[in-house]
Design an enzyme around this catalytic site. Structure first.
Site, mmCIF file in Angstrom:
data_model
loop_
_atom_site.group_PDB
_atom_site.id
_atom_site.type_symbol
_atom_site.label_atom_id
_atom_site.label_comp_id
_atom_site.label_asym_id
_atom_site.label_seq_id
_atom_site.Cartn_x
_atom_site.Cartn_y
_atom_site.Cartn_z
ATOM 1 C CB ILE A 131 8.055 -5.220 -10.852
ATOM 2 C CG1 ILE A 131 9.532 -4.785 -10.835
ATOM 3 C CG2 ILE A 131 7.725 -5.911 -12.160
ATOM 4 C CD1 ILE A 131 10.505 -5.947 -11.008
ATOM 5 C CG ASP A 132 4.691 -4.569 -6.079
ATOM 6 O OD1 ASP A 132 4.120 -3.674 -6.730
ATOM 7 O OD2 ASP A 132 4.106 -5.559 -5.599
ATOM 8 C CG MET A 133 11.042 -0.675 -3.227
ATOM 9 S SD MET A 133 10.797 0.717 -2.088
ATOM 10 C CE MET A 133 12.424 0.814 -1.335
ATOM 11 C CB THR A 135 8.766 -7.524 -7.147
ATOM 12 O OG1 THR A 135 7.588 -7.631 -6.343
ATOM 13 C CG2 THR A 135 8.799 -8.684 -8.122
#
Length: 300
Positions: A131-133, A135
């Site tokens: 998952i994105d940094m 998020t």
């Protein structure tokens, strides 16, 4: 050597050969070949022809006596890990916003995978998805490289589901539910960003409005594909940018990205068991969302 011992439970009166069972378990064809020529699939302790029918309650032993596709270890990390679920083969952790899922360089030691490397001690983490940094939320990690291709096939066949909660600005009207089907590609003006573009990769997102007022909405989101920044790009493109998104929301920022991976659903490898892992919104995020929505009842 990784070994898996399974007591087979027949489903819906199925009559499967060993070959058909390995296919059902999403084991790659090349690995099926290794199992056969090395006689590393045992039924009740004995090797059988791959055309043998597997009976209910037969004990199936899989000896993964061949190299995995990848073998990557990480430097030890320093931060504690919030473990939501763990068994012999996998671990599900709750990532905080602002921490990378994995390092970009082998010399880095400040990502989630580095922290899990330290936590596991005698095992090593193998990334199933990221998952994105910015998020926060649930991340599924395997303790063995032999399960990663199986989970990759679950991702491709949509049996591994990832569900998110996001608070968005309502710059445009929103229907109670819908599917966003828009291709995503690189933004030519900013290497950090993605954008909706006709020549991009297919991207599908399902959404449902949980609560809303005139300015904000809390959305439940399901990823049907896994493109970089998919949720953030799809929502911003439709006029529903995620609150505090530093890349895609033009409104002033006041805190961390309000996007949380709150639910994972997948099949436990080598079984018919459906596993559902959930996590509650962090208290500070919950309080912020309640304040934006002026909500007094439960959000989910």
């Amino acid at each position: 050597m990784y070994q898996k011992i399974i007591t087979y439970q027949r489903e819906n009166d199925e009559n499967l050969t060993i070959r058909e069972l390995l296919k059902k378990w999403l084991i790659p064809k090349k690995w099926q070949h290794f199992f056969r020529i090395q006689q590393d699939v045992l039924i009740n302790g004995q090797y059988r022809s791959f055309n043998t029918i597997v009976r209910d309650h037969d004990v199936v032993t899989l000896n993964f006596n061949f190299p995995p596709r990848t073998e990557q270890h990480y430097l030890p990390g320093k931060d504690p890990v919030d473990v939501v679920y763990e068994d012999k083969d996998i671990i599900v952790v709750n990532k905080v916003a602002g921490k990378k899922t994995h390092p970009n360089l082998a010399s880095e030691s400040d990502s989630l995978m580095n922290d899990v490397e330290t936590y596991l001690k005698d095992d090593h983490p193998y990334m199933v998805h990221r998952i994105d940094m910015e998020t926060s939320g649930l991340v599924l990690i395997s303790k063995t490289p032999y399960l990663v291709p199986i989970f990759n096939r679950q991702l491709s066949s949509k049996t591994l589901h990832r569900e998110y909660l996001a608070l968005v600005n309502l710059d445009q009207p929103i229907l109670p539910s819908g599917t966003i089907d828009l291709p995503i590609g690189q933004n030519p003006n900013d290497v950090r960003k993605r954008m909706v573009v006709k020549t991009g990769l297919n991207a599908l997102t399902k959404y449902e409005v949980v609560q809303k007022n005139d300015k904000y909405a809390l959305l439940k989101l399901n990823l049907l594909t896994g493109r970089t920044h998919q949720l953030r790009v799809h929502l911003a493109h439709n006029g529903w940018p995620i609150v505090n998104d530093p890349l895609y929301n033009p409104h002033p920022k006041d805190g961390k990205l309000l996007l949380f991976a709150h639910k994972l659903t997948f099949n436990q490898p080598f079984s018919k068991n459906l596993k559902i892992i959930t996590a509650k919104l962090p208290q500070n995020m919950y309080n912020l969302i309640c304040a934006y929505l002026k909500a007094t009842k439960k959000l989910t």
